[in-house]
Scaffold this motif. Sequence first.
Motif, short mmCIF file in Angstrom:
data_model
loop_
_atom_site.label_atom_id
_atom_site.label_comp_id
_atom_site.label_asym_id
_atom_site.label_seq_id
_atom_site.Cartn_x
_atom_site.Cartn_y
_atom_site.Cartn_z
N SER A 73 0.82 -1.21 0.00
CA SER A 73 0.00 0.00 0.00
C SER A 73 0.85 1.26 0.00
O SER A 73 0.64 2.17 -0.81
CB SER A 73 -0.92 -0.02 1.22
OG SER A 73 -1.62 1.20 1.32
N ILE A 74 1.83 1.34 0.89
CA ILE A 74 2.62 2.57 1.00
C ILE A 74 3.61 2.67 -0.16
O ILE A 74 3.91 3.77 -0.63
CB ILE A 74 3.30 2.69 2.38
CG1 ILE A 74 3.68 4.16 2.63
CG2 ILE A 74 4.49 1.76 2.52
CD1 ILE A 74 3.97 4.48 4.08
N GLU A 75 4.08 1.53 -0.67
CA GLU A 75 5.00 1.60 -1.81
C GLU A 75 4.26 2.08 -3.07
O GLU A 75 4.83 2.82 -3.87
CB GLU A 75 5.69 0.27 -2.07
CG GLU A 75 6.82 0.50 -3.07
CD GLU A 75 7.43 -0.76 -3.64
OE1 GLU A 75 8.63 -0.73 -3.89
OE2 GLU A 75 6.70 -1.74 -3.86
N GLU A 76 3.02 1.69 -3.22
CA GLU A 76 2.22 2.19 -4.35
C GLU A 76 2.11 3.71 -4.28
O GLU A 76 2.23 4.40 -5.31
CB GLU A 76 0.83 1.56 -4.35
CG GLU A 76 0.81 0.14 -4.82
CD GLU A 76 -0.56 -0.52 -4.68
OE1 GLU A 76 -1.53 0.13 -4.22
OE2 GLU A 76 -0.66 -1.71 -5.03
N ASP A 77 1.88 4.24 -3.08
CA ASP A 77 1.82 5.70 -2.92
C ASP A 77 3.15 6.35 -3.26
O ASP A 77 3.21 7.39 -3.91
CB ASP A 77 1.41 6.08 -1.49
CG ASP A 77 -0.06 5.83 -1.20
OD1 ASP A 77 -0.82 5.50 -2.14
OD2 ASP A 77 -0.45 5.97 -0.03
#
Length: 138
Positions: A107-111
């Motif tokens: 999730s945070i890597e996608e952001d």
Amino acid sequence: MKNEERRMKNFRKRHNSTLHIKSYLFALRIVRMVQYLRNEKQEFILSKQVLRSGTAIGALVRESEFAQSPADFINKLSVGLKEANETDYWLNLLYDSDYMDEQSFTSIEEDCNELIALFVSSIKTVKNNQKKNEGSTH
């Protein structure tokens, strides 16, 4: 309305660009993630690094608002891009060392990758506009 919702509504009124909003929200996620890593996982070294680079991204976007020239603007965005890339490195290291679960990491890597793409696009746009302006003055 919750305090956080009110703060975000006020922030969006002042800063309406996608890069401003997404970099700020990303910094908030980083801060919360670091709080979790420190409180729950007792991890202090890597979290310090990801906190520094992850929050620098939004700060550089804010600095770019008052750039002294197009070259300074590009420079601020380029440094922001470097910080986003560095943040991705720390996120991967946290995941690969089992401080983050796959869902949180993904999730945070996608952001983070979305921010990188926004920086690349913004830098290209400004550079192309500069070239057009230089061509029209000759």
